[in-house]
Enzyme design. Sequence first.
Site, PDB file in Angstrom:
ATOM      1  N   GLU A 195       3.804   3.533 -83.347  1.00  0.00           N
ATOM      2  CA  GLU A 195       4.267   4.022 -84.638  1.00  0.00           C
ATOM      3  C   GLU A 195       4.651   2.865 -85.554  1.00  0.00           C
ATOM      4  OE1 GLU A 195       5.868   8.444 -83.413  1.00  0.00           O
ATOM      5  OE2 GLU A 195       7.343   6.835 -83.445  1.00  0.00           O
ATOM      6  N   GLY A 255       8.580  -1.965 -78.952  1.00  0.00           N
ATOM      7  CA  GLY A 255       8.351  -3.169 -78.171  1.00  0.00           C
ATOM      8  C   GLY A 255       9.317  -4.300 -78.461  1.00  0.00           C
ATOM      9  N   CYS A 259      15.865   4.187 -86.942  1.00  0.00           N
ATOM     10  CA  CYS A 259      16.040   3.129 -85.947  1.00  0.00           C
ATOM     11  C   CYS A 259      16.309   3.721 -84.566  1.00  0.00           C
ATOM     12  CB  CYS A 259      17.203   2.234 -86.363  1.00  0.00           C
ATOM     13  SG  CYS A 259      17.521   0.880 -85.230  1.00  0.00           S
TER      14      CYS A 259
END
EC number: 2.1.1.192
Length: 381
Positions: A95, A178, A352
């Site tokens: 994403e 990641g 977030c």
Amino acid sequence: METAERVNLLGLDGAALSDLVGQWGGKPFRARQLQRWIHQRGADSFDAMTDLARDFRGQLAQQCRIQALPVNTEQRSSDGTRKWLFDVGQGNAIETVFIPEDDRGTLCVSSQAGCAVNCRFCSTGHQGFNRNLTSSEIIGQLWWAKRVLEADAGTARLGGAGNDDTRVVSNVVMMGMGEPLLNYDQLLPALRLMLDDNAYGLSRRRVTVSTSGVVPMMDRLSRDCPVALAVSLHAPTDALRDELVPLNKKYPLAELLAACERYLASAPRDFITFEYCMLDGINDTDQHARALIQVARQVRCKLNLIPFNPFPASGLKRSPSARVKVFAQRLMDAGIVTTVRKTRGDDIDAACGQLAGEVRDRTRVAQRNAGRTIPIAQVQA
């Protein structure tokens, strides 16, 4: 089969592209022309590159390609935030999020399909880890977003990269799925393209790499490509950070803070941003605030408090707004520059910590999480 073997030019930085063109007897300026066509004009066809010689274009078409990731879906939030789900193959998807503001447009870019760090408060970590992204897949997120956003805004440019204050994407943060510094070899050429005046021409101050604290790679980044740095802190003590950010067991706070101080010698900003996710009853008490002040005083920093964005598997809750305000005020009263991040895109799971994509886990993270027997609330500050 031929397409799979052709070189994807999207992820080649200036030096690599010059080397490739040089192998064919081309001059360096040809590589710069090619780079501008790809990254500034968003070209995906060599036929469109009309100021390149026809024979050169033919050679490019035979041996090279410009290929971004397929887009599975796009979602738009009520606040203007946009999220794209990119297919990275074999049942995995990543994403990318665009956050528009009055004075900037920030693109949040992913670096891995999943994440092996497994922070307790992060949806990506709970998905597990499948693989690193290539430099083409990393920079391709910016390439795609720039094309789409400029077309929508009617501001596609035929010339240079523009300046940071006028372009649609003015800031890039490596804060998607990641741990960027665990994919360093592919991250580096992507960063160099972001900064290259023949590509995106962003200033070092407007490109931010966020890390959970991979100390050796922080040192390498400071030497190779020092951009703005954000550190996922989230706890003021090793005992608590070991639980929230398991990487802390390998690189504890003392080592992390020392690496931050070293990084500042090369950084484009005179501070490190510490990110601190506010978790109800976990890291948001007065005791935690006092401990955090002591940590923050060791490095020139700015504290960015992030209201936790809940997801079902976490078992955690967001700190109440009133407590976040009190916590922030205690830090500011101690002279620590502190901001509270505004939650954006939470109605499309783009805020977030909410990015999860689709990850075929190779790390059995669910089994490891199930094996955690110490309730995190029992860990003392």
